[in-house]
Design an enzyme around this catalytic site. Structure first.
Site, PDB file in Angstrom:
ATOM      1  N   CYS A 123     125.898  -0.959  90.234  1.00  0.00           N
ATOM      2  CA  CYS A 123     127.223  -1.164  90.854  1.00  0.00           C
ATOM      3  C   CYS A 123     127.145  -2.034  92.109  1.00  0.00           C
ATOM      4  CB  CYS A 123     127.834   0.186  91.207  1.00  0.00           C
ATOM      5  SG  CYS A 123     127.853   1.308  89.813  1.00  0.00           S
ATOM      6  N   HIS A 264     133.442  -0.665  95.801  1.00  0.00           N
ATOM      7  CA  HIS A 264     133.185  -0.430  94.378  1.00  0.00           C
ATOM      8  C   HIS A 264     134.053   0.747  93.954  1.00  0.00           C
ATOM      9  CE1 HIS A 264     131.463   0.685  90.673  1.00  0.00           C
ATOM     10  NE2 HIS A 264     130.791   1.721  91.146  1.00  0.00           N
ATOM     11  N   ASN A 294     135.456   2.929  86.182  1.00  0.00           N
ATOM     12  CA  ASN A 294     134.318   2.343  86.905  1.00  0.00           C
ATOM     13  C   ASN A 294     133.724   1.215  86.059  1.00  0.00           C
ATOM     14  OD1 ASN A 294     131.776   1.794  87.961  1.00  0.00           O
ATOM     15  ND2 ASN A 294     131.269   3.940  88.366  1.00  0.00           N
TER      16      ASN A 294
HETATM   17  O1  UT7 Z   1     129.352   4.246  90.421  1.00  0.00           O
HETATM   18  C1  UT7 Z   1     128.460   5.278  90.371  1.00  0.00           C
HETATM   19  C2  UT7 Z   1     128.675   6.052  89.104  1.00  0.00           C
HETATM   20  N1  UT7 Z   1     129.616   7.108  89.321  1.00  0.00           N
HETATM   21  C3  UT7 Z   1     129.257   8.362  89.325  1.00  0.00           C
HETATM   22  O2  UT7 Z   1     128.114   8.687  89.151  1.00  0.00           O
HETATM   23  C4  UT7 Z   1     130.323   9.376  89.539  1.00  0.00           C
HETATM   24  C5  UT7 Z   1     130.223  10.106  90.837  1.00  0.00           C
HETATM   25  N2  UT7 Z   1     130.680  11.463  90.696  1.00  0.00           N
HETATM   26  C6  UT7 Z   1     131.976  11.766  90.408  1.00  0.00           C
HETATM   27  O3  UT7 Z   1     132.842  10.907  90.345  1.00  0.00           O
HETATM   28  C7  UT7 Z   1     132.310  13.225  90.230  1.00  0.00           C
HETATM   29  O4  UT7 Z   1     131.210  14.013  90.621  1.00  0.00           O
HETATM   30  C8  UT7 Z   1     132.724  13.561  88.770  1.00  0.00           C
HETATM   31  C9  UT7 Z   1     134.093  12.976  88.466  1.00  0.00           C
HETATM   32  C10 UT7 Z   1     131.701  13.038  87.779  1.00  0.00           C
HETATM   33  C11 UT7 Z   1     132.831  15.070  88.574  1.00  0.00           C
HETATM   34  O5  UT7 Z   1     133.775  15.611  89.487  1.00  0.00           O
HETATM   35  P1  UT7 Z   1     133.401  16.906  90.329  1.00  0.00           P
HETATM   36  O6  UT7 Z   1     134.562  17.253  91.147  1.00  0.00           O
HETATM   37  O7  UT7 Z   1     132.117  16.603  91.044  1.00  0.00           O
HETATM   38  O8  UT7 Z   1     133.241  18.011  89.210  1.00  0.00           O
HETATM   39  P2  UT7 Z   1     131.937  18.903  88.850  1.00  0.00           P
HETATM   40  O9  UT7 Z   1     130.878  18.058  88.239  1.00  0.00           O
HETATM   41  O10 UT7 Z   1     131.578  19.725  90.050  1.00  0.00           O
HETATM   42  O11 UT7 Z   1     132.514  19.840  87.725  1.00  0.00           O
HETATM   43  C12 UT7 Z   1     133.573  20.796  87.990  1.00  0.00           C
HETATM   44  C13 UT7 Z   1     133.959  21.476  86.699  1.00  0.00           C
HETATM   45  C14 UT7 Z   1     132.769  22.008  85.901  1.00  0.00           C
HETATM   46  O12 UT7 Z   1     133.157  23.217  85.295  1.00  0.00           O
HETATM   47  P3  UT7 Z   1     132.719  24.639  85.945  1.00  0.00           P
HETATM   48  O13 UT7 Z   1     131.210  24.611  85.972  1.00  0.00           O
HETATM   49  O14 UT7 Z   1     133.330  24.658  87.315  1.00  0.00           O
HETATM   50  O15 UT7 Z   1     133.302  25.631  84.976  1.00  0.00           O
HETATM   51  C15 UT7 Z   1     132.558  20.972  84.826  1.00  0.00           C
HETATM   52  O16 UT7 Z   1     131.980  21.506  83.651  1.00  0.00           O
HETATM   53  O17 UT7 Z   1     134.618  20.550  85.829  1.00  0.00           O
HETATM   54  C16 UT7 Z   1     133.985  20.572  84.532  1.00  0.00           C
HETATM   55  N3  UT7 Z   1     134.099  19.208  83.985  1.00  0.00           N
HETATM   56  C17 UT7 Z   1     135.173  18.818  83.262  1.00  0.00           C
HETATM   57  N4  UT7 Z   1     136.290  19.446  82.881  1.00  0.00           N
HETATM   58  C18 UT7 Z   1     137.194  18.729  82.165  1.00  0.00           C
HETATM   59  C19 UT7 Z   1     133.225  18.180  84.093  1.00  0.00           C
HETATM   60  N5  UT7 Z   1     133.711  17.101  83.461  1.00  0.00           N
HETATM   61  C20 UT7 Z   1     134.914  17.460  82.931  1.00  0.00           C
HETATM   62  C21 UT7 Z   1     135.893  16.789  82.182  1.00  0.00           C
HETATM   63  N6  UT7 Z   1     137.015  17.460  81.834  1.00  0.00           N
HETATM   64  N7  UT7 Z   1     135.752  15.484  81.845  1.00  0.00           N
END
Ligand code: UT7
Length: 337
Positions: A123, A264, A294
């Site tokens: 990125c 980005h 992204n």
């Molecule tokens: O450019 C660099 C590349 N970009 C990245 O690497 C992304 C950077 N990270 C992010 O944007 C965020 O961390 C994410 C959008 C990927 C995830 O958001 P978050 O607020 O950090 O969520 P989380 O990973 O802490 O997950 C929260 C909950 C989990 O469930 P439990 O364990 O609380 O029951 C996940 O299993 O949300 C669940 N979850 C989803 N639910 C519905 C994870 N992905 C999804 C989904 N739909 N797509």
């Protein structure tokens, strides 16, 4: 903007004279995605800000997207491709292992005089690319260059992994840079950093020398991108804030001097959180992730192109490009447009 920016005295400057972008016509909405994987429009929108992403067809390759964006940037600069000295394509989804995607772009553009290469800084690739071109233009080694960020990330997306497949899209953005003499306008400052210890946070492991194509993969998912979302999230905010502050300190700028910060586009919450910590008002932070997801190295030049075309950035404005991604890598450019 009449700000006297703290900068080195230089005979030559790297001036952006053209910009362009291109995204494939085919789109995938959150609602459509929710039919393929266990997610919802509500979750994706509230956690990322993304509503829709552009998706390439099988025939639309990275070099194709890159060439289309480049043609638009060259037209804007009123420059014939035959005059280019250098073409850099920043990408982590290249046309093939070799030759470089840039070789195909050179061929399509008929840029006979240019020497060309790809840059793999994920990125941060476009920001790194501008920094490299800055050196060549300022030193007098080159006169005219093209930097393109182009990605077809949906071709390495695991559509069964809801934690990553909701995030990415395809597209390309490009800028033409020309050597300016005795002008204050141009790239004022660039900074680049990386932290290889954190490579596992974001990767796609298959078909390099570690997992060659002729060896069976123990884990078939290694052909797709893997992300540790939380780790990336936290690191991204930290590095964006740190890098923008370092740019302002180095150039003697305050928030009032800055016309626009183009980050980005990885997650609207990351950008908004970093902007809050930097005390940047909303009108100085551009967000278009809603429409693209992204697009890695393509996101900054696509956002820049849109901003200029919408009149949100004008000639003379000071703009900061900042990016963060796999490697880990991060960096920024301060530009007087
Ligand atoms: O450019 C660099 C590349 N970009 C990245 O690497 C992304 C950077 N990270 C992010 O944007 C965020 O961390 C994410 C959008 C990927 C995830 O958001 P978050 O607020 O950090 O969520 P989380 O990973 O802490 O997950 C929260 C909950 C989990 O469930 P439990 O364990 O609380 O029951 C996940 O299993 O949300 C669940 N979850 C989803 N639910 C519905 C994870 N992905 C999804 C989904 N739909 N797509």
């Amino acid at each position: 903007m009449n700000k006297e920016v703290k900068q080195r005295r230089l005979a030559y400057r790297a001036v952006i004279t053209g910009h362009g972008s291109f995204a494939p016509a085919n789109k995938l909405t959150n609602e459509e995605l929710a039919k393929k994987v266990d997610t919802s429009d509500e979750w994706i929108t509230s956690r990322t800000g993304i509503k829709v992403r552009h998706i390439t067809t099988d025939d639309e390759t990275t070099a194709f997207l890159a060439t289309e964006a480049a043609k638009r940037a060259l037209a804007e600069a009123n420059l014939d491709a035959g005059e280019l000295d250098l073409i850099i394509v920043a990408t982590i989804t290249p046309e093939m292992v070799f030759p470089s995607t840039a070789s195909f772009v050179q061929r399509s553009l008929r840029a006979k005089k240019a020497w060309v290469f790809d840059l793999a800084a994920a990125c941060s690739g476009f920001v790194y690319g501008l920094s490299i071109v800055q050196q060549f233009l300022e030193s007098g080694r080159c006169k005219k260059a093209l930097v393109i960020g182009a990605e077809t990330l949906t071709k390495i997306t695991n559509w069964k992994d809801r934690t990553s497949c909701i995030l990415f899209g395809d597209g390309a953005g490009a800028v033409v840079l020309e050597r300016g003499e005795g002008k204050q306008r141009g790239i004022i400052y660039s900074t680049m950093s990386s932290d290889g210890d954190r490579w596992k946070a974001l990767n796609c492991q298959a078909y390099g020398s570690r997992y060659p194509a002729d060896k069976k993969l123990k884990d078939p998912n290694k052909i797709y991108m893997e992300i540790k979302g939380r780790e990336v999230y936290q690191q991204a905010i930290r590095r964006i804030v740190e890098t923008v502050n370092a740019c302002m300190d180095h150039c003697g700028l305050t928030i009032d001097d800055i016309g626009m910060v183009i980050s980005h586009q990885m997650n609207a919450r990351i950008i908004e959180s970093a902007a809050k910590r930097l005390n940047l008002p909303n009108e100085k932070v551009y967000l278009n992730i809603t429409e693209y997801g992204n697009t890695s190295a393509a996101s900054v030049p696509i956002a820049f192109d849109e901003c200029v075309r919408a009149g949100k950035i004008k000639r003379g404005d000071i703009v900061i490009f900042v990016a963060f991604g796999a490697g880990l890598t991060w960096g920024a450019n301060v530009i007087q447009f």
